[in-house]
Design an enzyme around this catalytic site. Structure first.
Site, PDB file in Angstrom:
ATOM      1  N   HIS A  91       0.814  -1.098  -0.071  1.00  0.00           N
ATOM      2  CA  HIS A  91       0.050  -0.044  -0.103  1.00  0.00           C
ATOM      3  C   HIS A  91       0.970   1.269   0.076  1.00  0.00           C
ATOM      4  CE1 HIS A  91      -3.116  -2.557   2.034  1.00  0.00           C
ATOM      5  NE2 HIS A  91      -3.319  -2.860   0.967  1.00  0.00           N
ATOM      6  N   MET A  92       1.936   1.336  -1.132  1.00  0.00           N
ATOM      7  CA  MET A  92       2.872   2.511  -0.951  1.00  0.00           C
ATOM      8  C   MET A  92       2.087   3.837  -1.283  1.00  0.00           C
ATOM      9  SD  MET A  92       3.362  -0.309  -3.017  1.00  0.00           S
ATOM     10  CE  MET A  92       4.092  -0.973  -4.403  1.00  0.00           C
TER      11      MET A  92
END
Ligand SMILES: Cc1cc2nc3c(=O)[nH]c(=O)nc-3n(C[C@H](O)[C@H](O)[C@H](O)COP(=O)(O)OP(=O)(O)OC[C@H]3O[C@@H](n4cnc5c(N)ncnc54)[C@H](O)[C@@H]3O)c2cc1C
Ligand SMILES: *[C@@H]1O[C@H](CO)[C@@H](O)[C@H](O)[C@H]1NC(C)=O
Ligand SMILES: *[C@@H]1O[C@H](CO)[C@@H](O)[C@H](O)[C@H]1NC(C)=O
Ligand SMILES: *[C@@H]1O[C@H](CO)[C@@H](O)[C@H](O)[C@H]1NC(C)=O
Ligand SMILES: *[C@@H]1O[C@H](CO)[C@@H](O)[C@H](O)[C@H]1NC(C)=O
Length: 625
Positions: A551-552
Site C-alpha cells: 500500500h505504498m
C-alpha cells in the site's frame, strides 16, 4: 422512508440482468488450459532485475520517433491513471494519450483467487525492497518482494480487490494538513460517483450506485450468527457496511467484483472508453522522462521507449504522471525534479529542487494461523472453474476473507481505528498455485506446515505506522529499478503496536467462534529460543514475518508549500513546474484506515475534475473544487 425512483429502477435492473456467462464445456476447457499453462509458466518464471526488456531489439537510440501531439498525456494506466485518462477523454475536443508500460489485462487476471500467480509473471514489475535493519528477518537478505502491477489497470489488475475507503477522519486529516477540497465531505461525492454498490441494504447518504465500478460482498456468504460469535465476549459490534457511516467494529468484506470477476480501472474505465476516436491507449511503453522547457519550467511532453525504439510525444495542455508511488517519484527525479543531493549524485541537471521520494508510507502486517478441527473438502480446479464461470464459488474470492475488524486500541472513544484484523477461512482450492517468495529456510519450513483445508488465519495490519521510507534512484539510467526502502519498524512504536495487537489475538482465541472450532495457534518454532508468547517471542515472530502490504503512498506528497515533504499542491500540480500534475497514491498526504485501491480510484476521479475545471470544462455542480 423516501427511496428515489432511480434507485428502485437500478435495483430492478440489477436483479433482471444476468451478467454471468453461460457454462459450456469449451469455455471450461479453455479456462482450465489457461490456468494450467500459466501455473506451469510461473514455476520457471525469472523476475526481471531491471527494465532492459524495453530497450531490447533496437539498434541505436539516436533516432527519436515522433508520436504526435495531444492535449493531455497520462503516464500509467493504473487504478488512478485509468480513471484520469478515460474521464478526460469524455471531452470530445481533447486528444488524450495514455501510456502504459504493461500489456493488456486478460481472462487470467479476471479470476480473483489466483492473483498470486500474477506476481510470477510479466504483470509484476519485479521489485524488492533494499535490505532492512529492523524487520524482514524471515526474508533472504532482509529483502521482501514489493509487488506492483505492470499491466493495463496497474496494481488494481493484480491486487486483492478488497474495497475499503478508509475513515472519514483520514480524509478530514488530509484537509487539515493544508489541502482544501480533500475533507471527507468534499470527496464523498466522488466515492458515490464511481461506485455501483450491489447491496439490498444501501445507505444512500454514503454509498453510490450506477457508477462504473462494481462493489459487491464476497460470495459465498458465511453464516452471520456464526461470524458474530467471533466477537462475543469482546464487545466488538457488527457493522453491516464499513464503507458507510461507521467503521469501528467487524464486518463482511466488500470487493471490486462483478459476476465473480475482477473489476479494475482497466475493466471499468479504460476498456469501455478506449474506442473513442480521441483516446489513444499505447501499451508496452516505458516513459523515461518528462520533456520540460528549462527556461519557462513548463512540461511539454514525454519521452518513452517501446520495443527498442525511442519516442517523443507532446502535450499542448498538461502531462499527468500516474505511475504509482514507486515509479512516479522515479520519473520525476529522472526529469530533474527531486532532492538536490540525489540529482547531483546521479549527474541529473536540476529543474526543480523538491522533496520527491522522501516520504514513503505503507501499512505493515503479519499473520497468525489457527488449526481447526474441521476439514474443508478439496475441489478440483475444473470444478472450481465451473463455479467461477457461473459467478460463484471460491475462485471469485481471495484467500477466503471472512471478516474485517477495525479497532482503536489506544483510544476507545476514537472513531478512527489504529489496527485492522482480517479473518481468513479455510479453502477448498488445491495448494498448487505457484507463489513468489523470498523466505529463508526456517520460514519455508514453517509455511509448509500450514494446511489450507483446516487452518484459519488472522492477519493484523498497522494502519498508521510512524516509520517513513524512501524512494531513491540507483542511477540516472531509466533502465535501472529505483531503490525502495520501506524502513519497516524504523519507528519502534510500530513494532510495539503490532506486539500489543497480540493481546487482541489472545482475546479472539477465547471467543465462541474459536472454541467451536477448537482453534490451536500454530507455533512459530523459529522463535522457540524465547518463552512461548513472551514479549521477545512475539517481537521475534513479528520481525521475521511482518512485511509491507504494497500500500505504498506519499512519495509525491500533497501539501501546502511550507510542508517540508510537499511536492504537489491541493490541485495535484507539481510545485515549480507548469502543466505537470501527479495523480496516484503517491500524492496521499497521510495513510488511510483501509487499503489503498479505493483512495487511488478516488484520486483519479477527483484529479480528472480538477483538470477539467482548470481548462473551462463544466463539472458536476457541487462536486468539484
Ligand atoms: C498483491 C497486492 C494486493 C493488493 N490488494 C489490495 C486490496 O485487496 N485492496 C486494496 O485496496 N489495495 C490493494 N493493493 C494496493 C492497491 O492495489 C494499490 O494501492 C493501487 O492499485 C495503487 O494505484 P495507483 O494508481 O497509485 O498505482 P498503480 O495501480 O500501481 O498504477 C501505476 C501504473 O503506472 C504504470 N507505470 C509505472 N511507471 C511507468 C512508466 N515509466 N511508463 C509507463 N507506465 C508506467 C504501471 O505499469 C502501472 O500500470 C494491493 C497491492 C498488491 C501489490
Ligand atoms: C496512437 O498514436 C500512434 C502515433 O500516432 C499511432 O501509431 C497508433 O496507431 C495510435 N493508436 C491508437 C490505438 O489509436
Ligand atoms: C480519543 O478520541 C476522542 C474522539 O475522537 C478525542 O476527543 C480524544 O481527544 C482522544 N483521546 C486521546 C488521548 O487521544
Ligand atoms: C482440540 O485440539 C487439541 C490439540 O490442540 C486436540 O488434542 C484435541 O483432541 C482437540 N479436540 C477436539 C474436540 O477436536
Ligand atoms: C471441534 O472441537 C470442539 C470443541 O472442542 C467440539 O465441540 C466440536 O464438536 C469439534 N468438532 C469436530 C468436527 O470435531
Amino acid at each position: 422512508m423516501y427511496i428515489p425512483i432511480v434507485f428502485i429502477i437500478s435495483q430492478l435492473l440489477l436483479l433482471s440482468v444476468n451478467c454471468c456467462e453461460e457454462l459450456s464445456e469449451s469455455k471450461l476447457d479453455y479456462l482450465e488450459e489457461l490456468v494450467n499453462s500459466n501455473f506451469e509458466k510461473s514455476r520457471t518464471y525469472k523476475q526481471p532485475i531491471d527494465n532492459s526488456e524495453f530497450f531490447k531489439n533496437g539498434g541505436s537510440f539516436d533516432t527519436i520517433h515522433d508520436y504526435g501531439t495531444y492535449d493531455f498525456i497520462v503516464v500509467g494506466a493504473g487504478s488512478a491513471g485509468s480513471i484520469v485518462a478515460s474521464r478526460l477523454s469524455e471531452v470530445e475536443k481533447w486528444k488524450i494519450l495514455l501510456l502504459e508500460a504493461g500489456n493488456y489485462d486478460d481472462d487470467l487476471t479476471d479470476i480473483p483467487y489466483i492473483y498470486r500467480v500474477l506476481q510470477l509473471s510479466a504483470r509484476n514489475w519485479g521489485y524488492f525492497t533494499v535490505p532492512q535493519k529492523n524487520g524482514l528477518f524471515g526474508f533472504k537478505n532482509h529483502q521482501s518482494p514489493y509487488i506492483m502491477g505492470k499491466v493495463l489497470g496497474g496494481t488494481g489488475t493484480v491486487n486483492g480487490i478488497a474495497y475499503l475507503r478508509g475513515n472519514r477522519g483520514d480524509y478530514d486529516k488530509w484537509a487539515s494538513l493544508g489541502n482544501p477540497g480533500w475533507s471527507f465531505d468534499d470527496i464523498l461525492p466522488y466515492f458515490k460517483k464511481m461506485e455501483n454498490f450491489q447491496s439490498n441494504n444501501i445507505d444512500l447518504k454514503y454509498r453510490g450506485f450506477g457508477g462504473p465500478l462494481n462493489v459487491a460482498y464476497k460470495e459465498p456468504k458465511e453464516d452471520l450468527s456464526r461470524l458474530k460469535s467471533l466477537t462475543t465476549n469482546l464487545g466488538i459490534k457488527y457493522i453491516e457496511d464499513y464503507n458507510a457511516k461507521d467503521q469501528i467494529g467487524f464486518s463482511r468484506s466488500q470487493k471490486n467484483i462483478q459476476c465473480g470477476k475482477r473489476v479494475s480501472g482497466a475493466t471499468a474505465y479504460v476498456r469501455p472508453s478506449m474506442q473513442r476516436h480521441n483516446f489513444n491507449v499505447t501499451l508496452k511503453s516505458l516513459v523515461t522522462k518528462i520533456i520540460i522547457d528549462k527556461s519557462t519550467k513548463t512540461a511539454k511532453g514525454v519521452e518513452f521507449v517501446r520495443n527498442g525504439k525511442k519516442y517523443r510525444a507532446f502535450a499542448k495542455k498538461e502531462v499527468v504522471i500516474s505511475g504509482g508511488a514507486i515509479n512516479s517519484p522515479q520519473i520525476l527525479m529522472l526529469s530533474g525534479i527531486g532532492p538536490e543531493d540525489e540529482l547531483k549524485k546521479h549527474s541529473i541537471p536540476v529543474v526543480k529542487v523538491s522533496p520527491v521520494g522522501k516520504y514513503l508510507k505503507d501499512h505493515y502486517s503479519f499473520k497468525v494461523y489457527y488449526r481447526s478441527n474441521e476439514t474443508i473438502p478439496l475441489k478440483s480446479f475444473r470444478e472450481l472453474l465451473k463455479e467461477y464461470i457461473q459467478g460463484r464459488g471460491m475462485l471469485t474470492n481471495l484467500d477466503n476473507t471472512l471478516t474485517y475488524t477495525f479497532i482503536n486500541t489506544k483510544n476507545k472513544s476514537s472513531s478512527v481505528p489504529n489496527l485492522e484484523f482480517v479473518l481468513l477461512g479455510t479453502t477448498p482450492v488445491p495448494n498448487v498455485i505457484p507463489q513468489l517468495s523470498n523466505y529463508i529456510e526456517k520460514i519455508d519450513q514453517f509455511n509448509s506446515k500450514i494446511n489450507e483445508q483446516t487452518d484459519y488465519a488472522i492477519e493484523v495490519y498497522i494502519l498508521h505506522p510512524k516509520s517513513v521510507g524512501t524512494i531513491k534512484l540507483k542511477s540516472n539510467d531509466p533502465k535501472d529499478f529505483p531503490l525502495i526502502d520501506t524502513a519497516i519498524f524504523e519507528a519502534p512504536e510500530d513494532l510495539q503496536l503490532l506486539y500489543e495487537s497480540t493481546e487482541i489475538l489472545s482475546e479472539f482465541e477465547k471467543t465462541d467462534f474459536a472454541k467451536a472450532l477448537n482453534f490451536t495457534r500454530l507455533d512459530f518454532e523459529f522463535c522457540n529460543q524465547h518463552e512461548r508468547d513472551s514479549k521477545p517471542y512475539w517481537y521475534c515472530a513479528i520481525q521475521h514475518l511482518a512485511d509491507p502490504t504494497y500500500h505504498m503512498s506519499s512519495t509525491v506528497k500533497m501539501g501546502p508549500q511550507q510542508d517540508p515533504f510537499a511536492v504537489v499542491d491541493n490541485k495535484l500540480r507539481v510545485y515549480g513546474v507548469k502543466n505537470l500534475r501527479v495523480a496516484d497514491c503517491s500524492v496521499m498526504p497521510s495513510t488511510i484506515s483501509g487499503h489503498n485501491n479505493a483512495p487511488a480510484f478516488l484520486i483519479g476521479e477527483k484529479a480528472a475534475d480538477l483538470i477539467k475545471a482548470d481548462h473551462g470544462i463544466p463539472v458536476e455542480t457541487g462536486i468539484c473544487c
